[in-house]
Structures are given as C-alpha cells and as structure tokens.
Write an enzyme that holds these catalytic residues in place. Structure first.
Site, short mmCIF file in Angstrom:
data_model
loop_
_atom_site.label_atom_id
_atom_site.label_comp_id
_atom_site.label_asym_id
_atom_site.label_seq_id
_atom_site.Cartn_x
_atom_site.Cartn_y
_atom_site.Cartn_z
N HIS A 1 0.85 -1.19 0.00
CA HIS A 1 0.00 0.00 0.00
C HIS A 1 0.88 1.23 0.00
O HIS A 1 1.96 1.21 0.62
CB HIS A 1 -0.92 0.00 1.23
CG HIS A 1 -2.09 0.90 1.07
ND1 HIS A 1 -2.03 2.25 1.35
CD2 HIS A 1 -3.35 0.67 0.62
CE1 HIS A 1 -3.19 2.79 1.10
NE2 HIS A 1 -4.01 1.86 0.64
N ASP B 1 -8.07 -5.32 -0.05
CA ASP B 1 -8.58 -6.03 -1.22
C ASP B 1 -8.23 -7.51 -1.21
O ASP B 1 -8.81 -8.29 -1.94
CB ASP B 1 -8.02 -5.40 -2.50
CG ASP B 1 -8.59 -4.03 -2.70
OD1 ASP B 1 -9.80 -3.89 -2.49
OD2 ASP B 1 -7.84 -3.11 -3.03
N1 CMC Z 1 4.22 -7.36 -5.13
C1 CMC Z 1 5.54 -7.33 -5.29
N2 CMC Z 1 6.32 -6.24 -5.09
C2 CMC Z 1 5.71 -5.13 -4.70
C3 CMC Z 1 4.32 -5.07 -4.50
C4 CMC Z 1 3.57 -6.24 -4.72
N3 CMC Z 1 2.25 -6.23 -4.55
N4 CMC Z 1 3.97 -3.82 -4.12
C5 CMC Z 1 5.10 -3.11 -4.08
N5 CMC Z 1 6.18 -3.91 -4.42
C6 CMC Z 1 7.58 -3.50 -4.44
C7 CMC Z 1 7.88 -2.66 -5.67
O1 CMC Z 1 8.31 -3.46 -6.75
C8 CMC Z 1 8.96 -1.75 -5.15
O2 CMC Z 1 10.18 -2.47 -5.18
P1 CMC Z 1 11.60 -1.69 -5.41
O3 CMC Z 1 11.72 -0.72 -4.26
O4 CMC Z 1 12.61 -2.78 -5.37
O5 CMC Z 1 11.48 -1.01 -6.73
C9 CMC Z 1 8.57 -1.51 -3.69
O6 CMC Z 1 7.80 -2.66 -3.32
C10 CMC Z 1 7.74 -0.25 -3.46
O7 CMC Z 1 6.65 -0.29 -4.35
P2 CMC Z 1 6.01 0.97 -5.08
O8 CMC Z 1 5.36 0.54 -6.34
O9 CMC Z 1 7.05 2.04 -5.16
O10 CMC Z 1 4.94 1.40 -4.02
P3 CMC Z 1 3.73 2.32 -4.33
O11 CMC Z 1 3.43 3.01 -3.07
O12 CMC Z 1 3.97 3.17 -5.53
O13 CMC Z 1 2.59 1.29 -4.73
C11 CMC Z 1 0.72 -0.16 -4.66
C12 CMC Z 1 1.55 0.89 -3.90
C13 CMC Z 1 -0.54 -0.47 -3.84
C14 CMC Z 1 0.29 0.41 -6.02
C15 CMC Z 1 1.58 -1.44 -4.84
O14 CMC Z 1 1.96 -1.97 -3.58
C16 CMC Z 1 0.86 -2.50 -5.67
O15 CMC Z 1 0.92 -2.44 -6.91
N6 CMC Z 1 0.18 -3.49 -5.00
C17 CMC Z 1 -0.61 -4.47 -5.71
C18 CMC Z 1 -1.95 -3.84 -6.12
C19 CMC Z 1 -2.88 -3.69 -4.95
O16 CMC Z 1 -3.09 -4.58 -4.14
N7 CMC Z 1 -3.52 -2.50 -4.89
C20 CMC Z 1 -4.54 -2.21 -3.87
C21 CMC Z 1 -4.15 -1.10 -2.97
S1 CMC Z 1 -5.23 -1.02 -1.55
C22 CMC Z 1 -6.72 -0.44 -2.18
C23 CMC Z 1 -6.74 1.00 -2.37
O17 CMC Z 1 -6.57 1.73 -1.38
O18 CMC Z 1 -6.95 1.43 -3.52
#
Ligand code: CMC
Length: 436
Positions: A312, A370
C-alpha cells in the site's frame, strides 16, 4: 479550516546563489508537519518535483486520518474497527458527511431521506440499453453516473448549499441502484426496483439478487457483512480516485461529473481494481503448491507480476481494514457453511508465506483490504466484474464528503500542477515540402 502556521519555519538554501528563504511549517491535529511551499516559485523561480505526490499535501481535510506506520485509520476521529463493529453504513455516511455521529433522531431522518432518493429517473433506466450486454459494469457505472447530471438539473448549482446537499443525498441513495442495475443488465435480467422498507445493505443485496420470478430475503449475517465492507471502504483520504474527484471539482464541475471521474480512476488495478485482480491471481495460482513460484515472480525485478492485494502507498504496517475484513471473511464462510473453499486456503497460504518472506518483510508489504474482500464477494455470489463496482458504491460517500469539504474551503483554487519539461526547446518550423 484552521490548521496552524506556527512560529517554526523551514529554511531552504539555494547552493548556487547562496540565497535562503524561510518557508512556514504547518501543523495538523496529528500526523507529519507540512512545509508550506506556496511562495516557493514566487521567491525562487523553482517548482517542487514530486511525481505520484508521495510527499505532497494537496489540501487541508478534517475527514479521514491515516497513520500508515502504525496501521491506524480514523473517520472523523473514530477508529475504523469501532465503526465497523458498532455502526451501520448510513450512520457512517452521516459521520463522514456532517462530521459527527448522528443522534437517533438525526439517524432516522437521514435514513429516511436517503431511502426517499433510491429510485432512478425512469428515463435513466432506458439509458442502460445503449451499452453492450457484455460491457464491464464499471464502464456502465462511469457512463450512468456521468449521465445523472443530464437528469437532475435541480441540484447542479454548486454555489448553493441546498443543491450540494440534495446532490450528495442523491448520489449516496442512488449509487446502489445504479450498481445493481449495471449487474442486472450484464446478466440479462430485468431491473429490480429498490424497496424502501429495507435497510441500505439489505436493499442493495435485494436489488442484485431478487428477480420477478423469485423472492429474495437477505441473510442478516450477509447483509451485515456487506454493511461492514461498505464502512471499511467509505473513505481513505487523498487516494487517487478522491484526488481525481477533488481535481475535477476544483474547476467548478458538477458533483455527478466529478463522481464519474472518481469511478474512472478507481477502476485501475493498482487502486479499486485490485480486489478483482486478487481473485484472478488466486485462480491463476490455482494450488498452494504453486505459491512459491508466484512469490518468486513477484520478487523478480524483470517480471512485471506483483502480488495483488499486497502493499500500500500509505500503510507500511497491517492495513487495519484488512484485519476486520479477515474476520468478516471467516464469519461469512462459516455462515454459508463453506469450510473447504480452496481459494481461501490458497489465500491463507499466500498470506503466511508473504508475511514471512524477507522481500515482503523488508519492503513492508502487508495484505491490504482487497486481499480478503474478493473472497467474501465470491462467497456472497457476486461475480468478479462487480467487485470494483462495490468499492465504488462504498466510496461514493467519501468522494462526496471530500467534494463538499473542498467547495466549502475558502482557500480552494483550481488544481493545476506544474511539470519538469524535458521535451524539445523552441524549434524552427519547416513547411511540409521542406521536411526531409
Ligand atoms: N508485489 C511485489 N512487489 C511489490 C508489490 C507487490 N504487490 N507492491 C510493491 N512492491 C515492491 C515494488 O516493486 C517496489 O520495489 P523496489 O523498491 O525494489 O522497486 C517496492 O515494493 C515499493 O513499491 P512501489 O510501487 O514504489 O509502491 P507504491 O506506493 O507506488 O505502490 C501499490 C503501492 C498499492 C500500487 C503497490 O503496492 C501495488 O501495486 N500493489 C498491488 C496492487 C494492490 O493490491 N492494490 C490495492 C491497494 S489497496 C486499495 C486501495 O486503497 O486502492
């Protein structure tokens, strides 16, 4: 708005010119302090650069507070767990909209008024027929909600507080009807009109599952689970869809158009589309024996696969909504007598492995809301294509509360981010015949 600008300031030094400027530091009730950069460009000629707005506060708000480090979520100061356990969804809607929990009298009037607006303009019902039967229900939601502004002209004057309140009640009241009809349309069944003698969640389930040939009575445990799901998703401060609603509204657009913009933003798999993506992922994994293969893929930098339902932007601890959702998930499965649900076993296996895996532990990637909601929806008999629609139904009150707050904020201006331009500088234009 009464955030304080205290005596503390933040001093910024331009190392090339040696010039220093003092920026005010603002403090909210709780949470990190905020550096007020509004004078930055005028005084330095510089913008800030913050793609994805990871360090930017876009507004002042009194509605929802999240402490992502501690896993805390408060609506108007009340912990989400307490609201989910003790309130029903209309009570929480009132809280989000008005700032305080209702008295009994306020609660019954509010419920009555919401109930009074549940039906759609009859002509709006024919609007659905313009969509293909196999349309994704979220596509229908974007279209029908946007179309509300073509049907309810008497609540479009955003400078009139009464118009704003009527539009807000209409949105909260009609969104379950719109969602249920999107579902009925996609499965080829006739629309089921709302029933004003039913509670909000019962009525929603009724409109989804009743049909003219068969009566439907919502199981109280399942209706309660639905209510809880709606409460848990009702608001979440300045996330992508809420920020979209605020940005759309900042230009003076009407509330129905703004909510349609929020629905479009919610649809994406990184946001509200994640619950559908979780279920698809669990089905793709298929068996507990395959979990480690998928965990490996999620950790591989060269593989775009991510574990859906994990991680998240704000929570770097267990999402407090996920805990309630996990409990609710077990209640629903017990009530329905589902004790050999392979997807649940798979989800639990995945949760256990991911919580112990160094990659997920180090990056603080916990299961989010989710992760469990998809399993509950599946148990309730709701198809995956409707999952994000349910999220939209729940979040509508949050969007509308945030929109009202923005319109009432005297410091509100049209949203207009700046950019770091990396394209061509000014070029000499060549006529078509001279271009090589
Ligand atoms: N699986 C594997 N690796 C992950 C995941 C995941 N679900 N989420 C983040 N990472 C890794 C990402 O690759 C990155 O690695 P590095 O630092 O080596 O590049 C690190 O963790 C930080 O990730 P980020 O993408 O910079 O984090 P963010 O804050 O931009 O993204 C997120 C948050 C929710 C979009 C992401 O965690 C994600 O894509 N999760 C899966 C989709 C999901 O479950 N979304 C629902 C969110 S909750 C409902 C809502 O509030 O909308």
């Amino acid at each position: 708005m009464n955030s304080q600008t205290d005596k503390k300031t933040f001093t910024l030094t331009d190392n090339s010119s040696g010039k220093q400027i003092e920026l005010p530091v603002m403090e909210g009730t709780v949470g990190p302090r905020v550096i007020d950069v509004r004078r930055l460009y005028a005084e330095t000629g510089c913008f800030t650069f913050d793609p994805g707005y990871t360090s930017t506060g876009s507004c002042e708000s009194r509605i929802t507070y999240i402490d992502g480090e501690e896993g805390v979520l408060l609506y108007r100061g009340y912990p989400i767990q307490e609201l989910a356990t003790n309130c029903d969804y209309p009570e929480v809607c009132y809280l989000l909209l008005y700032g305080d929990l209702p008295t009994q009298k306020q609660q019954s009037k509010f419920e009555h008024d919401i109930t009074y607006h549940t039906m759609l303009h009859e002509q709006l019902n024919t609007f659905y027929r313009g969509f293909r039967r196999d349309s994704h229900p979220m596509a229908i939601m974007c279209g029908v909600v946007g179309a509300l502004s073509a049907f309810y002209h008497d609540s479009l004057d955003i400078s009139d507080p009464r118009h704003r309140m009527v539009a807000s009640y209409r949105m909260i009241a009609k969104i379950p009807t719109i969602a249920a009809q999107a579902y009925k349309y996609s499965i080829g069944q006739p629309f089921v009109y709302p029933r004003n003698d039913l509670k909000y969640s019962e009525n929603f389930l009724y409109m989804m599952f009743a049909n003219p040939a068969e009566d439907y009575k919502a199981n109280p445990i399942l209706a309660r689970a639905m209510d809880r799901i709606l409460i848990l998703h009702a608001d979440h401060e300045q996330n992508a869809s809420t920020s979209t609603v605020r940005l759309a509204g900042s230009s003076g657009a009407n509330p129905f158009a703004c909510i349609a913009a929020g629905i479009a933003s919610l649809w994406g798999p990184a946001h509200g589309g994640a619950n559908e993506a979780v279920l698809n992922m669990l089905e793709e994994i298929g068996d507990v024996g395959n979990v480690s293969k998928f965990i490996k893929m999620a950790k591989d930098k060269d593989d775009p696969f991510r574990l859906m339902g994990f991680g998240h932007r704000v929570y770097k601890n267990f999402d407090p909504r996920a805990r309630v959702m996990q409990e609710t998930c077990h209640e629903v499965l017990d009530e329905l007598g589902i004790n050999d649900e392979p997807l649940l076993d798979l989800a639990m296996g995945l949760e256990k492995i991911a919580l112990e895996d160094e990659y997920f532990v180090e990056k603080r990637l916990y299961p989010n809301v989710d992760f469990y909601s998809g399993i509950i929806f599946k148990a309730l008999g709701i198809p995956a294509s409707m999952f994000t629609v349910l999220f939209a139904v729940a979040r509508t009150v949050g969007w509308i509360a945030q929109w009202n707050e923005m319109i009432e904020d005297p410091s509100q201006r049209i949203g207009r981010p700046r950019q770091l331009y990396t394209g061509e500088n000014k070029r000499i234009f060549k006529e078509l015949k001279d271009r090589k």
